[in-house]
Structures are given as C-alpha cells and as structure tokens.
Motif scaffolding. Structure first.
Motif, PDB file in Angstrom:
ATOM      1  N   VAL A 530      86.305 100.458  82.886  1.00 38.99           N
ATOM      2  CA  VAL A 530      87.575 101.199  82.858  1.00 38.99           C
ATOM      3  C   VAL A 530      87.455 102.486  83.666  1.00 38.99           C
ATOM      4  CG1 VAL A 530      89.226 102.387  81.372  1.00 38.99           C
ATOM      5  CG2 VAL A 530      88.269 100.201  80.658  1.00 38.99           C
ATOM      6  N   ALA A 531      86.346 103.220  83.499  1.00 40.51           N
ATOM      7  CA  ALA A 531      86.180 104.486  84.215  1.00 40.51           C
ATOM      8  C   ALA A 531      86.092 104.269  85.716  1.00 40.51           C
ATOM      9  CB  ALA A 531      84.919 105.196  83.702  1.00 40.51           C
ATOM     10  N   VAL A 532      85.285 103.309  86.133  1.00 41.30           N
ATOM     11  CA  VAL A 532      85.127 103.055  87.566  1.00 41.30           C
ATOM     12  C   VAL A 532      86.426 102.509  88.155  1.00 41.30           C
ATOM     13  CG1 VAL A 532      83.860 101.706  89.280  1.00 41.30           C
ATOM     14  CG2 VAL A 532      82.648 102.743  87.367  1.00 41.30           C
ATOM     15  N   ALA A 533      87.141 101.669  87.417  1.00 40.24           N
ATOM     16  CA  ALA A 533      88.420 101.153  87.906  1.00 40.24           C
ATOM     17  C   ALA A 533      89.417 102.285  88.112  1.00 40.24           C
ATOM     18  CB  ALA A 533      88.985 100.121  86.927  1.00 40.24           C
ATOM     19  N   THR A 534      89.438 103.269  87.210  1.00 44.10           N
ATOM     20  CA  THR A 534      90.336 104.412  87.369  1.00 44.10           C
ATOM     21  C   THR A 534      89.983 105.220  88.602  1.00 44.10           C
ATOM     22  OG1 THR A 534      90.626 104.546  84.964  1.00 44.10           O
ATOM     23  CG2 THR A 534      91.217 106.487  86.250  1.00 44.10           C
ATOM     24  N   ALA A 535      88.691 105.498  88.793  1.00 47.85           N
ATOM     25  CA  ALA A 535      88.275 106.271  89.967  1.00 47.85           C
ATOM     26  C   ALA A 535      88.548 105.510  91.253  1.00 47.85           C
ATOM     27  CB  ALA A 535      86.791 106.608  89.853  1.00 47.85           C
ATOM     28  N   ALA A 536      88.252 104.206  91.278  1.00 49.75           N
ATOM     29  CA  ALA A 536      88.492 103.419  92.483  1.00 49.75           C
ATOM     30  C   ALA A 536      89.984 103.294  92.768  1.00 49.75           C
ATOM     31  CB  ALA A 536      87.868 102.032  92.323  1.00 49.75           C
ATOM     32  N   PHE A 537      90.793 103.147  91.726  1.00 48.10           N
ATOM     33  CA  PHE A 537      92.246 103.089  91.906  1.00 48.10           C
ATOM     34  C   PHE A 537      92.750 104.361  92.590  1.00 48.10           C
ATOM     35  CE2 PHE A 537      96.398 104.319  90.159  1.00 48.10           C
ATOM     36  CZ  PHE A 537      97.173 103.259  90.602  1.00 48.10           C
ATOM     37  N   CYS A 538      92.269 105.516  92.129  1.00 47.11           N
ATOM     38  CA  CYS A 538      92.686 106.775  92.746  1.00 47.11           C
ATOM     39  C   CYS A 538      92.278 106.830  94.218  1.00 47.11           C
ATOM     40  CB  CYS A 538      92.077 107.957  91.997  1.00 47.11           C
ATOM     41  SG  CYS A 538      92.682 108.147  90.305  1.00 47.11           S
ATOM     42  N   GLY A 539      91.042 106.429  94.503  1.00 43.35           N
ATOM     43  CA  GLY A 539      90.585 106.478  95.887  1.00 43.35           C
ATOM     44  C   GLY A 539      91.342 105.536  96.795  1.00 43.35           C
ATOM     45  N   VAL A 540      91.603 104.319  96.332  1.00 45.84           N
ATOM     46  CA  VAL A 540      92.283 103.333  97.173  1.00 45.84           C
ATOM     47  C   VAL A 540      93.738 103.744  97.412  1.00 45.84           C
ATOM     48  CG1 VAL A 540      93.066 100.952  97.278  1.00 45.84           C
ATOM     49  CG2 VAL A 540      90.751 101.448  96.510  1.00 45.84           C
ATOM     50  N   VAL A 541      94.440 104.195  96.358  1.00 45.39           N
ATOM     51  CA  VAL A 541      95.839 104.596  96.529  1.00 45.39           C
ATOM     52  C   VAL A 541      95.932 105.833  97.411  1.00 45.39           C
ATOM     53  CG1 VAL A 541      97.905 105.397  95.333  1.00 45.39           C
ATOM     54  CG2 VAL A 541      96.561 103.558  94.370  1.00 45.39           C
ATOM     55  N   GLY A 812      86.790 109.787  86.255  1.00 44.06           N
ATOM     56  CA  GLY A 812      86.279 108.423  86.176  1.00 44.06           C
ATOM     57  C   GLY A 812      84.801 108.339  86.498  1.00 44.06           C
ATOM     58  N   ALA A 813      84.385 109.080  87.543  1.00 43.68           N
ATOM     59  CA  ALA A 813      82.966 109.052  87.909  1.00 43.68           C
ATOM     60  C   ALA A 813      82.097 109.672  86.811  1.00 43.68           C
ATOM     61  CB  ALA A 813      82.764 109.793  89.230  1.00 43.68           C
ATOM     62  N   ALA A 814      82.518 110.834  86.300  1.00 44.47           N
ATOM     63  CA  ALA A 814      81.712 111.509  85.264  1.00 44.47           C
ATOM     64  C   ALA A 814      81.657 110.692  83.981  1.00 44.47           C
ATOM     65  CB  ALA A 814      82.299 112.900  84.991  1.00 44.47           C
TER      66      ALA A 814
END
Length: 939
Positions: A530-541, A812-814
C-alpha cells in the motif's frame, strides 16, 4: 463504626493507586513498544488534522495568486447606463453626484456572495467623445477627440506635476476645468493654462481650461483600469484619424458639460478580491445570475466567472487527487499501528498466558492492554492534534476524525491481544502455511470489494470536489487485493527455487530460500504494498502532468520563442537571425474564420476553418534546434508538385470535405490569394493550432503552387518565403501571402529585441513598395516556450498539487521502510533461534548476513515490485476520473511507463535490504543469541 465506614473507600483508593502504579510500571517495562504506538498515534492525528489545514491554506493562497495574476477585465464587475443625454437647455443640475451615490445602493442589491466578495469599487461618469480644439493643438496640427471624465478618488491616486486640480464649483460662463496626464499633455503640446474648446455630439461647444498636469502614484491602481485610459493618449489608427484622450474634471465640471446636451454615460465598477474557495461556486452563480437579469436600465459587463471557474475546477481536481493520496497514507499508518500492536501482543504472549493460567479471565490480558494503551495513545493523539492545529490554515472540521483515530488506535493493542491465539513459542511459520477459512473468506472479500470499486469508478467516476469514501479508497483496496494475491502465489516459485538450491553446494542459499518460503510476515507485506503503491502513484501522475504541460507549451510555442504580429515583412526572419542568441527562424501564417470553396471559388457552405501555413522542413529544423519535441508529418515536408497542395486536415473537416466531394480539390483564400489544396492526411491537432479549434487546415508553405490573387486584398510586393528558401519557394520579387509570425530557436536571446524586430518587420510591410496600410498594426507579441511552460506550472492550485505529490511520495517511502522493519522484527525471534543453532555448527557472520539477505530479498522484492506495479497501473484507472486536464491547459494527461520508476524501485529495494540487515543486527545484539538457545523456544 466510623472506622469501619471509611475502611472501604480508603482501600478502594489505595487499590486504584496500586493498579495505576502497576500500569505505569508495565508501560515503563515495555517502553519501546508503547513509544512506537504513541508515535504512530501522534502521526495519525497529525495527518488527520494537518493535511486538511495545509490543503485549505494552499488553496486559499493559490486563489489569491490566481486572481492577482488576472487582468483587470477578469476581476471587475461593471454596471453601466446607456450613453444618452442626461441634461440640456443650459440648466446645470448635480447629475454626477446623484448618480455617484448609487454606488452603495447597487452594491447592496448585488447577490450576497458577490456583495461580500467586493474588494474595491469605483464610480465613473464621462461624456461621449467630442472634438477638442485650441491654439496649442493647432500649432502642431493635431486632430484630437476627448472624453470629459469625472472619477471620484483620482486626486488620492495621483500627484500634480503642474498646476492644481479642477475646482469643485463652476461659475456661470466659466470654462470647464480639466487635468491631464503628463504623457497626454506632453504628446499633444498641452500644459496648465491651455485654453481649449470641447464640441460634443448633439451639444453646445464648451470652453475648457487645463488647470493641472498629474502623474499616477501607482499605474497599477484599479482606478486607472477603465478604458480608454486616462493616463495615455491613443495614437491615430490611420491617416486622417484623430488622437484619442481623456480629460479629468470635477463633478461640477461634468455637470456643466452635461447641461449642454452632450451624451454621457455612468458606470459603477466593483472589483472582486475578498474571495474564499468555499464561496467560489456561489460567487460564480451570483455573477452569472446578475448578468442574465441586470438591474433595470443597466447593462452588466464581466469576465470574472471564467477564471474563477477554471480555478474551481483545478482545485476540485487537486482536492480529489489529494483525497486519493491521503487515503493511501492513512491506510498505511493504520496498518503500521496494527503491526505495532500485533508485535507488542506477540512479545507478551507468555505473560498473558500465565495470567490466564493463574485464574484470570480469557479477556484479562486484553483489559490489561487496554489500561496500558489508554495511558499512552490518547495523550499522543492529543499532542498530534495540537501540533496539527499549529499549522497555518483554517479549521477543516476534522476534529471528530481525530477522535475516531485515537479510539481505534487505543483499541488496537487489546484487540491484538484477543486475536493472539497461538501458544507461546509456537511455530507460526509452520502453522500459518495453511490458511484457515476465516482468512480465506477475508481475502476473497477484499478482492471482491476491489473489483466492485473498480467497476463503480469506471462506470460512475469521481465527483469533482467531493470525497466518495468507497471510490477514493480504490487504490487501497486494489493494493491490498494485489498483496493478497501475491502472497498466495509467493511460495510457489520459492519452492521451485528451493529444489534448485538443494542441489547446490553450501547451505546458505538453501536455508535462506526455505526460510523465505515459509515467511509469516503477511501484514507487513500488505502495508509495504500500500505504501509503495501510494508513492509510485504520486510519481507516475506527477510525471504525466509534467509531460502534459510540456505538450501544451509545445502546442503554443513549438520552438524557443514565437514572434506574433499581424503581417510581417518576409525579411523579418533574417533580421531575427542576426540578433544575439538566435540560431534559426521559420515563418508562420495563421488565420481564422476562413471559408472553404470549391475549385471554381464558390463557397462550399461549410463552417469556417482555421488555416495554418508553415514551412515544414523549416519548422522541423527549428523545433529540433530548440530541443522541442515536434513531429512534422511527411505530407508537410513535401516539395512543390503539380496540382493542389497536400494538406493536413482535422478529421471532422476531412469527413465534411469528403461528403461534399472536395477532398480532392478545395480552395481557401489567404490574404487575398486563392490556395487550392487536397486532403492528404488527418490529425487531431497540430502545433500552433489552439486546442479548442477542431476545424483546421495545415498547408506546407514550400509546396504551394504559384499564388493567384482572389481580388480580396492588395498584395505586398515582398517575397513570403522562409529565411533560407526551401526548394520551390517563391524567389525574390514573387507575390503571395506574408507571414503573421515567426518561430525562432536559440538561447540567451533578448525578448525585447525580438519584439522590436517584430515591430520593425510590421512597419516594413506596412510601408514597403507601393502599398501603405490604412491602419496601424498592433504591437508584436513574443511568447517563449519557457514562459508558456512556467505559466502552466505556477500559481493557481498547483501548490496544492505539489503538496499532495510530495507528501504522498515521501510518506509512502518512509512508511514503506518502516513496514519493512516490522517484517524483519516479526520473524526476528525465530531467525535468532535458527541462527543460534547454526552458529554452534560453524556458521560465520558473513554467511549469516548472506542467509539473511537470501531470506529477506524475495519478500522485499515481491512487496516493492507489487506496490510499484500497482502504483503504475492505478493512474491508468483513475486518471480519466480525476479531471487532471485542469492542470495542463486542457491537454489530456497520458500516463506512460517511466524508466525512473524502475530506478526508484531498485534504490528503495537496496535501502530496504540495508535497513533490514541493520534492524536484524541490532535486534540480535539486544537478545544475546546464546541466551536464546539456552532458555529455549519459549523465551
């Protein structure tokens, strides 16, 4: 009797104090676990309180910046009376002051939201343009028309450089006193003391005396925003055309002019500035309602609603996106609280089992945990709430959410204690290999909810500006469902790898794979995903929005800069290339509202089109030299050939031409020249074609046939070719259309120099050869690619967007790394026991680190890759519903694979493994592995 009556309450008090002291001792004994729970509760309360406050502050700040950047016409609401005579017969009446008092009454009648948003207001009364004559004007042979204007408040917004302000009273037979701006007086040879005569339409001539000359204190003051401007004189539009100016007078002076019967108009202007994001919808509705039903006898002029609606759409999209990101962050923190509670309960299983064995109730351990949790978690949540309240911003009404979060965090530890049913020292890595029915049912429910939410979001979408709990939680549900599926599939490839490792020399790989295949760290894996998906979602968008802004800027300026005018001499390109910092230039002609005709010149009856004329090879080279990604299709690179020129046409127009039988030969008229063309290719858009234009024709300049005059304009004798003539381009002395703009590439050029070169090019075209224009062209405008790009990425709701992406990526990363630490700690005791036995068999420290890496790498890699994959796929699902085009100037946001995501995942994996080894090393030192082996598995 008294002694016996007080013994009971006293013992109860002592018992309560003793119980509280026991709770405090246990909290101190397990200080690390309760400190972790308290910190997580504090973070949860801080997020619930601080994120909405920060979002509100950024939205309000963005609104102020957005409104401040708008021109005056997009901030003002003007009510005006028709320009009609308001007096006559020489009878002077206080008309101006009477109408000026309506400033209050009209504001009181505005819609409530609009009335409360008024920041400044001005009343203005002025005559129609009338002829102005006098000796000082005749000395320079100036033809001048003017308006006499009364505007209360100008004396406080200007300083006199000569003379005085007009008197507040005008005696019978006295001239009307006026004051002029310094620029106007200087250009028209006027000064304090100049005597003039004003002759208005339909009125008697009025003597005028210039009594003062002024300069504005601040040219940006709203009182000077009325057109025509009182600060400068308007140059003649052509030969035999007059100068236009404004002369300021007092109310009495204007009343004297009104008495002659000259037409006069009154206007009441209200500037909107005291705006709140929450009231924008009501303000927009109020302005539009006022425009539909204006006060009797008045007209309403406004352009306020368009920029406010644009901002409201952008902030609604940003808030929806922030809600999606916040849902992922809150779910991650909640998961971490659950993991911390489970870890604490597991470490105290022996204590709770002993408590039950000594006669305690099955819930005695949960009650003990609840008492300890109440002592730690609510104060930590209260501290987080107070810290959140310290952040600037308005109260967002989230206090009840903080209370809910505090209650749930407090109950996490006792619920984990109740759910810890395994016997102390049991092998969870073995007992958990076959999931029970409850776990299977829960997993199926999660997957079903994720599928249902995905179906709903594809069918219904997200409502802009509102928070739908189910749909906003789609990323969390999908991430959890993906983690569940991965954990189901995770053991199978490891079993195959274990068979291979069994045949290899050495025991490190085999033991590591065996330990990884029976890992019981289900909870930490879900949280990591969940955390990595949130961080990756932010980066991709964020990457998709940046790319969309680049495309929008490229559509507007497909080079380093665009020099735009009306008609520029073809040699302007060479002049631009001689400027420092400019390397290339290419001509462009752009005209709108043109008619399409058949080969005979008969109107085809189609709607008007926009025509763009470019030098295809020159555009491609200029864009490439500027480092801008522009694709020029082959049809626009072709040279001259017999027959109509090939054209790139919008799909809708191409279909209409085909139905009319004109796709083979059609004709448009550019600057009086008939240009035949044929449909050679279609495209949804093209650089320099505005995004809202869906009917366009793009022609290759170098492929045009010899121009044929359509008799609609007088041609210029100057060649229209590019700076470096393309093959087949018209040579010197040829006639044809001339550019309306030039694209240039280069670095370090002076924008003002480009503008001057453009103005000179327009002047040369106007005066070149035997042709002289009757109207003065507008000044050349220069737009740089960097400027267009910066305008898209600055101000408005972008601050809110950046905050959401930064918070989501960093959080998300932390939180993901913290979940990895929990994954290590969850199996630390079992690994310590295994390590103690293997150390007695000769396992070295280096081999132990290798064993740890082999055991943890599959788990960490699976969690990170699953989270990154979900973060990359979620934008494909959510982007159409989030309205992100509001941040890219209308350009759709296209989410694409980013190589940077792979690098980020690899870096996160390396950091996570390094953290895992560090946590394991520190934990083993604290447990002293020799004692673990000596005391047994129940220690």
């Amino acid at each position: 009797m008294n002694r016996g009556g007080t013994e009971g309450p006293r013992s109860a008090v002592f018992g309560g104090v003793a119980a509280l002291a026991g709770v405090v001792r246990r909290v101190r004994a397990f200080a690390g676990q309760f400190l972790l729970l308290g910190v997580l509760a504090l973070v949860a309360a801080l997020l619930v309180t601080g994120v909405p406050r920060t979002a509100d502050r950024l939205a309000e700040q963005g609104l102020r910046e957005h409104v401040a950047e708008r021109p005056a016409a997009e901030r003002d609401l003007t009510l005006a009376a028709a320009e009609l005579p308001a007096g006559g017969g020489g009878v002077v009446a206080p008309v101006t002051a009477t109408r000026g008092r309506e400033l209050d009454t009209l504001q009181a009648d505005l819609p409530e939201a609009v009335r409360e948003a008024v920041q400044s207001r001005w009343f203005l009364a002025e005559t129609a343009f009338g002829r102005l004559t006098g000796p000082d004007l005749a000395a320079k042979n100036y033809l001048v028309v003017t308006r006499l204007r009364a505007a209360p408040g100008v004396t406080g917004a200007a300083t006199l450089t000569e003379g005085r302000w007009p008197a507040e009273a005008v005696g019978a037979g006295q001239p009307v006193e006026v004051a002029l701006a310094d620029d106007t007086a200087r250009k028209l040879n006027l000064r304090a003391g100049s005597r003039l005569r004003f002759s208005g339409a339909g009125g008697e001539p009025v003597p005028v005396l210039v009594v003062g000359v002024f300069e504005p204190v601040r040219t940006g003051d709203g009182i000077w925003n009325t057109l025509p401007s009182a600060l400068r004189v308007t140059e003649p539009a052509g030969d035999a055309e007059p100068y236009e100016m404004v002369a300021l007078t007092s109310d009495a002076g204007l009343d004297a002019a009104i008495a002659t019967g000259v037409p006069v108009r009154f206007s009441w202007r209200y500037r909107l500035g005291d705006l709140d994001v929450a009231d924008l919808g009501a303000v927009i509705d109020g302005v539009r309602r006022l425009e539909r039903t204006p006060p009797a006898g008045l007209s309403v002029t406004q352009a306020v609603d368009v920029p406010l609606r644009q901002f409201l759409d952008a902030v609604s999209a940003a808030r929806t996106l922030l809600a999606v990101i916040a849902a992922g962050m809150f779910a991650t923190v909640a998961g971490l609280i659950v993991l911390a509670a489970r870890l604490a309960a597991r470490r105290r299983e022996a204590e709770f089992a002993l408590l039950v064995a000594r006669g305690g109730a099955p819930t005695s351990g949960a009650r003990r945990s609840l008492a300890e949790s109440v002592l730690v978690v609510p104060p930590a949540a209260a501290l987080g709430w107070l810290l959140g309240r310290l952040l600037p911003g308005s109260t967002a009404g989230t206090d009840w959410l903080v209370l809910v979060a505090a209650v749930l965090a407090t109950l996490a530890l006792p619920l984990a204690t109740l759910g810890s049913s395994a016997l102390p020292g049991g092998r969870r890595d073995l007992s958990g290999r076959r999931a029970g029915g409850r776990r299977l049912t829960l997993e199926l429910l999660v997957v079903a909810l994720a599928v249902l939410a995905t179906f709903l979001i594809r069918r219904r979408g997200l409502s802009p500006g509102s928070v739908d709990p189910l749909l906003v939680s789609v990323p969390v549900l999908l991430a959890v469902a993906a983690a569940v599926l991965v954990l189901r599939l995770y053991p199978w490839p490891l079993r195959l790898l274990g068979r291979v490792a069994a045949r290899m020399r050495g025991s490190v790989t085999f033991l590591g794979v065996a330990g990884a295949s029976r890992s019981a760290a289900t909870g930490p894996v879900v949280v990591v995903v969940v955390a990595v998906a949130t961080a990756a979602f932010c980066g991709v968008v964020a990457g998709g929005i940046e790319a969309g802004r680049d495309r929008t800027a490229t559509t507007a300026v497909p080079a380093s800069a665009l020099v735009d005018g009306e008609r520029l001499a073809p040699d302007t390109g060479a002049a631009l290339q001689r400027l420092p910092g400019v390397r290339r230039s290419t001509p462009v002609l752009r005209e709108g509202a043109l008619r399409v005709a058949d080969a005979r010149g008969v109107d085809a009856g189609l709607a008007a089109v926009t025509v763009l004329l470019v030098d295809g090879p020159g555009l491609a080279e200029t864009a490439r030299d500027a480092g801008v990604d522009v694709s020029v299709p082959p049809v626009l690179r072709a040279g001259r050939s017999p027959g109509p020129a090939p054209a790139l046409v919008s799909p809708g127009l191409a279909a209409e031409l085909a139905r009319a039988g004109l796709d083979g030969t059609a004709l448009v008229t550019l600057q009086g020249y008939a240009q035949p063309f044929r449909v050679a290719d279609t495209a949804e858009g093209f650089p320099l074609v505005p995004p809202d234009v869906d009917r366009f024709v793009v022609l290759p300049w170098q492929a045009l046939p010899e121009p044929v005059s359509a008799g609609l304009d007088t041609p210029s004798p100057v060649s229209p070719g590019p700076v470096s003539p393309a093959p087949g381009a018209a040579g010197p002395g040829a006639t044809g259309p001339v550019p309306t703009a030039f694209l240039v590439s280069g670095d370090g050029f002076d924008v003002e120099a480009l503008r001057r070169a453009g103005d000179e090019g327009q002047r040369r075209y106007q005066t070149g050869g035997s042709f002289a224009a009757g109207e003065r062209p507008r000044g050349a405008e220069v737009t740089t690619w960097r400027g267009a790009r910066q305008q898209l990425g600055g101000g408005g709701a972008n601050g809110l967007l950046v905050f959401g992406f930064a918070a989501g990526a960093a959080g998300g990363a932390a939180f993901g790394l913290l979940a990895v630490a929990f994954a290590v700690l969850a199996g630390a005791r079992t690994r310590a026991q295994v390590l103690s036995r293997l150390r007695t068999l000769g396992l070295s420290r280096r081999q132990w680190r290798g064993l740890l890496l082999v055991e943890l790498t599959p788990l960490v890699a699976a969690a990170l890759l699953t989270g990154a994959l979900m973060g990359a796929l979620l934008p494909l699902l959510l982007t159409p519903a989030l309205g992100l085009a509001a941040f890219t100037g209308g350009e759709p946001v296209r989410v694409a694979f980013s190589p940077g995501l792979v690098g980020a995942v690899l870096a996160a994996g390396a950091v996570a493994l390094a953290l895992a080894v560090t946590v394991e090393t520190v934990n083993n030192r604290r447990m002293r592995l020799g004692e673990v082996l000596r005391l047994g598995e129940g220690s």
